[in-house]
Design an enzyme around this catalytic site. Structure first.
Site, PDB file in Angstrom:
ATOM      1  N   ASP A  43     -10.945  46.167 -13.387  1.00 26.64           N
ATOM      2  CA  ASP A  43      -9.970  46.940 -12.618  1.00 26.64           C
ATOM      3  C   ASP A  43     -10.660  47.986 -11.740  1.00 26.64           C
ATOM      4  O   ASP A  43     -11.734  48.478 -12.087  1.00 26.64           O
ATOM      5  CB  ASP A  43      -8.983  47.614 -13.592  1.00 26.64           C
ATOM      6  CG  ASP A  43      -7.725  48.087 -12.883  1.00 26.64           C
ATOM      7  OD1 ASP A  43      -7.423  47.584 -11.782  1.00 26.64           O
ATOM      8  OD2 ASP A  43      -7.032  48.968 -13.440  1.00 26.64           O
ATOM      9  N   ASN A  65     -10.883  47.658  -8.104  1.00 24.61           N
ATOM     10  CA  ASN A  65     -11.391  47.160  -6.816  1.00 24.61           C
ATOM     11  C   ASN A  65     -10.721  47.862  -5.638  1.00 24.61           C
ATOM     12  O   ASN A  65     -11.379  48.224  -4.655  1.00 24.61           O
ATOM     13  CB  ASN A  65     -11.112  45.657  -6.675  1.00 24.61           C
ATOM     14  CG  ASN A  65     -11.909  44.820  -7.642  1.00 24.61           C
ATOM     15  OD1 ASN A  65     -12.828  45.314  -8.282  1.00 24.61           O
ATOM     16  ND2 ASN A  65     -11.553  43.546  -7.752  1.00 24.61           N
ATOM     17  N   TRP A 102     -11.935  51.406  -5.262  1.00 24.58           N
ATOM     18  CA  TRP A 102     -13.319  51.397  -4.767  1.00 24.58           C
ATOM     19  C   TRP A 102     -13.308  51.300  -3.241  1.00 24.58           C
ATOM     20  O   TRP A 102     -14.045  52.025  -2.549  1.00 24.58           O
ATOM     21  CB  TRP A 102     -14.067  50.198  -5.378  1.00 24.58           C
ATOM     22  CG  TRP A 102     -15.514  50.114  -4.992  1.00 24.58           C
ATOM     23  CD1 TRP A 102     -16.572  50.620  -5.671  1.00 24.58           C
ATOM     24  CD2 TRP A 102     -16.050  49.465  -3.825  1.00 24.58           C
ATOM     25  NE1 TRP A 102     -17.742  50.341  -5.005  1.00 24.58           N
ATOM     26  CE2 TRP A 102     -17.453  49.635  -3.880  1.00 24.58           C
ATOM     27  CE3 TRP A 102     -15.494  48.768  -2.748  1.00 24.58           C
ATOM     28  CZ2 TRP A 102     -18.305  49.124  -2.894  1.00 24.58           C
ATOM     29  CZ3 TRP A 102     -16.339  48.270  -1.765  1.00 24.58           C
ATOM     30  CH2 TRP A 102     -17.733  48.452  -1.845  1.00 24.58           C
ATOM     31  N   ARG A 132      -8.277  47.221   0.832  1.00 27.99           N
ATOM     32  CA  ARG A 132      -8.372  46.900  -0.592  1.00 27.99           C
ATOM     33  C   ARG A 132      -9.161  45.610  -0.852  1.00 27.99           C
ATOM     34  O   ARG A 132      -9.922  45.509  -1.808  1.00 27.99           O
ATOM     35  CB  ARG A 132      -6.969  46.721  -1.198  1.00 27.99           C
ATOM     36  CG  ARG A 132      -6.141  47.977  -1.297  1.00 27.99           C
ATOM     37  CD  ARG A 132      -4.757  47.652  -1.887  1.00 27.99           C
ATOM     38  NE  ARG A 132      -4.866  46.934  -3.143  1.00 27.99           N
ATOM     39  CZ  ARG A 132      -5.069  47.503  -4.336  1.00 27.99           C
ATOM     40  NH1 ARG A 132      -5.153  48.813  -4.425  1.00 27.99           N
ATOM     41  NH2 ARG A 132      -5.165  46.758  -5.411  1.00 27.99           N
ATOM     42  N   HIS A 146     -12.198  43.693  -3.594  1.00 25.78           N
ATOM     43  CA  HIS A 146     -12.181  42.432  -4.337  1.00 25.78           C
ATOM     44  C   HIS A 146     -13.444  41.618  -4.050  1.00 25.78           C
ATOM     45  O   HIS A 146     -14.025  40.997  -4.926  1.00 25.78           O
ATOM     46  CB  HIS A 146     -10.938  41.605  -3.980  1.00 25.78           C
ATOM     47  CG  HIS A 146      -9.646  42.264  -4.358  1.00 25.78           C
ATOM     48  ND1 HIS A 146      -9.477  42.907  -5.554  1.00 25.78           N
ATOM     49  CD2 HIS A 146      -8.467  42.393  -3.690  1.00 25.78           C
ATOM     50  CE1 HIS A 146      -8.238  43.400  -5.617  1.00 25.78           C
ATOM     51  NE2 HIS A 146      -7.610  43.106  -4.497  1.00 25.78           N
ATOM     52  N   LEU A 158     -23.581  30.014 -22.016  1.00 22.70           N
ATOM     53  CA  LEU A 158     -22.445  30.945 -21.992  1.00 22.70           C
ATOM     54  C   LEU A 158     -21.138  30.227 -21.646  1.00 22.70           C
ATOM     55  O   LEU A 158     -21.095  29.423 -20.710  1.00 22.70           O
ATOM     56  CB  LEU A 158     -22.724  32.022 -20.935  1.00 22.70           C
ATOM     57  CG  LEU A 158     -21.613  33.057 -20.714  1.00 22.70           C
ATOM     58  CD1 LEU A 158     -21.553  34.051 -21.876  1.00 22.70           C
ATOM     59  CD2 LEU A 158     -21.836  33.810 -19.400  1.00 22.70           C
ATOM     60  N   ARG A 201     -12.419  47.764 -20.291  1.00 20.37           N
ATOM     61  CA  ARG A 201     -11.606  47.906 -19.087  1.00 20.37           C
ATOM     62  C   ARG A 201     -12.253  48.945 -18.194  1.00 20.37           C
ATOM     63  O   ARG A 201     -12.477  50.077 -18.612  1.00 20.37           O
ATOM     64  CB  ARG A 201     -10.166  48.322 -19.404  1.00 20.37           C
ATOM     65  CG  ARG A 201      -9.339  48.442 -18.114  1.00 20.37           C
ATOM     66  CD  ARG A 201      -7.873  48.676 -18.353  1.00 20.37           C
ATOM     67  NE  ARG A 201      -7.168  48.611 -17.072  1.00 20.37           N
ATOM     68  CZ  ARG A 201      -5.956  48.114 -16.885  1.00 20.37           C
ATOM     69  NH1 ARG A 201      -5.281  47.635 -17.916  1.00 20.37           N
ATOM     70  NH2 ARG A 201      -5.402  48.088 -15.685  1.00 20.37           N
TER      71      ARG A 201
HETATM   72  C1  IPE Z   1      -5.007  44.214 -14.650  1.00 20.61           C
HETATM   73  O1  IPE Z   1      -5.166  45.080 -13.573  1.00 20.61           O
HETATM   74  C2  IPE Z   1      -5.164  42.796 -14.215  1.00 20.61           C
HETATM   75  C3  IPE Z   1      -6.479  42.421 -13.671  1.00 20.61           C
HETATM   76  C4  IPE Z   1      -7.544  43.145 -13.607  1.00 20.61           C
HETATM   77  C5  IPE Z   1      -6.530  41.080 -13.193  1.00 20.61           C
HETATM   78  P1  IPE Z   1      -3.907  45.702 -12.814  1.00 20.61           P
HETATM   79  O2  IPE Z   1      -4.463  46.600 -11.790  1.00 20.61           O
HETATM   80  O3  IPE Z   1      -3.011  44.615 -12.358  1.00 20.61           O
HETATM   81  O4  IPE Z   1      -3.175  46.507 -13.985  1.00 20.61           O
HETATM   82  P2  IPE Z   1      -2.071  47.637 -13.930  1.00 20.61           P
HETATM   83  O5  IPE Z   1      -0.977  47.154 -13.039  1.00 20.61           O
HETATM   84  O6  IPE Z   1      -2.702  48.874 -13.388  1.00 20.61           O
HETATM   85  O7  IPE Z   1      -1.658  47.812 -15.355  1.00 20.61           O
HETATM   86  C1  IPE Z   2      -8.455  44.675 -10.064  1.00 20.05           C
HETATM   87  O1  IPE Z   2      -8.523  45.678  -9.124  1.00 20.05           O
HETATM   88  C2  IPE Z   2      -8.372  43.303  -9.451  1.00 20.05           C
HETATM   89  C3  IPE Z   2      -7.078  42.662  -9.561  1.00 20.05           C
HETATM   90  C4  IPE Z   2      -6.040  43.107 -10.241  1.00 20.05           C
HETATM   91  C5  IPE Z   2      -6.922  41.402  -8.868  1.00 20.05           C
HETATM   92  P1  IPE Z   2      -7.227  46.307  -8.494  1.00 20.05           P
HETATM   93  O2  IPE Z   2      -6.873  45.539  -7.275  1.00 20.05           O
HETATM   94  O3  IPE Z   2      -6.146  46.422  -9.509  1.00 20.05           O
HETATM   95  O4  IPE Z   2      -7.754  47.738  -8.084  1.00 20.05           O
HETATM   96  P2  IPE Z   2      -6.988  49.124  -8.225  1.00 20.05           P
HETATM   97  O5  IPE Z   2      -6.565  49.244  -9.664  1.00 20.05           O
HETATM   98  O6  IPE Z   2      -5.818  49.075  -7.303  1.00 20.05           O
HETATM   99  O7  IPE Z   2      -8.005  50.135  -7.830  1.00 20.05           O
HETATM  100 MG    MG Z   3      -5.606  47.858 -10.825  1.00 21.03          MG
END
Ligand code: IPE
Ligand code: IPE
Ligand code: MG
Length: 249
Positions: free
Chosen positions: A24, A26, A29, A37, A41, A135, A186
């Site tokens: 989580d 990305n 960042w 955004r 990714h 792995l 996480r």
């Molecule tokens: C959890 O991240 C799912 C993945 C990393 C794929 P989210 O960014 O979707 O989670 P919430 O919405 O903050 O709980």
């Molecule tokens: C996790 O990063 C990747 C996915 C859920 C696909 P996010 O996209 O949730 O990044 P934040 O949480 O918004 O920073």
């Molecule tokens: Mg997120």
């Protein structure tokens, strides 16, 4: 069939046999750098490569990465489309390298909402790497812990099983091929499970870091492993009941 942490006491390991990660942060960042955004990714994929390599070096048996949740379909269409494209390209470009490294790739999740092209790539990647003995890398995509438990129950129901027990349910989960995670990580600062492996995390050690996923490298993984080694895994027992070598403090 792997032992269940609630039905028997698992062997305690120095290096976790199975690590499950919610990648989580990305989006944040990228935002910090005034980038879209999706740039986050993209960089996240580099962190995946590093993490896979470190896990191989350390002798981790199973690495499971949460890439896209059943709830992530709620995101803006542009972002969802980008993530699908990235997944497709990654399947295309990375599989040969995974194969060279003796990695077995598995993808868990509902799949129905993926395009036929992506589904076909997933099948091909899984087939190509199926016999690899290194792995086991699992990508959870369109995955939800509740979806997983329900699809297992529905499968048992379809087989006419009236009384479901733990072993029966576990055997029908989409990760029945893997032991339960020893360590859950996480990144991104949130302290929640977000519908990841609900059943299998029963006794996992939970580790949360504020680092954003694209910044999560070898040192960060080592810090998580060091925290893991410091934990006393009791599985319901008292500290005094543990073998001396497994007691902490
Ligand atoms: C959890 O991240 C799912 C993945 C990393 C794929 P989210 O960014 O979707 O989670 P919430 O919405 O903050 O709980
Ligand atoms: C996790 O990063 C990747 C996915 C859920 C696909 P996010 O996209 O949730 O990044 P934040 O949480 O918004 O920073
Ligand atoms: Mg997120």
């Amino acid at each position: 069939m792997f032992a269940s942490s609630t039905q028997s006491v698992p062997a305690v390991q120095v290096v976790p046999r199975h690590i499950a990660i919610i990648m989580d942060g990305n989006g944040r960042w990228a935002k910090k750098r005034l980038l879209p955004r999706v740039a986050g990714h993209k960089r996240g994929l580099d962190a995946v490569r590093d993490t896979v390599k470190t896990c191989i070096d350390l002798g981790v048996g199973y690495l499971t990465l949460f890439a896209f949740s059943t709830e992530n379909w709620r995101r803006p269409a542009d972002e969802v489309n980008f993530l699908m494209e990235l997944f497709f390209v990654a399947l295309d470009r990375e599989v040969e390298r995974l194969h060279q490294n003796n990695i077995q790739l598995r993808v868990i999740g509902a799949r129905e909402r993926f395009s036929a092209a992506i589904r076909q790539r997933i099948d091909a990647a899984e087939a190509k790497t199926a016999a690899n003995s290194g792995l086991v890398l699992t990508i959870a995509a369109d995955y939800g812990g509740r979806w997983d438990v329900l699809q297992a129950v529905n499968r048992l129901h379809a087989q006419g099983v009236a009384q479901i027990d733990e072993a029966g349910l576990a055997a029908n989960l989409s990760m029945a091929y893997a032991p339960e995670p020893d360590l859950f990580i996480r990144t991104g600062g949130e302290q929640r499970i977000s519908n990841f492996l609900l059943w299998q995390l029963a006794y996992a050690e939970l580790y949360f870091t504020d680092l954003l996923w694209p910044d999560f490298g070898k040192e960060a993984l080592e810090a998580a492993l060091s925290s893991f080694r410091s934990r006393e895994r009791r599985f319901g027992r008292t500290s005094e009941q543990l073998p001396q070598a497994h007691r902490r403090g």
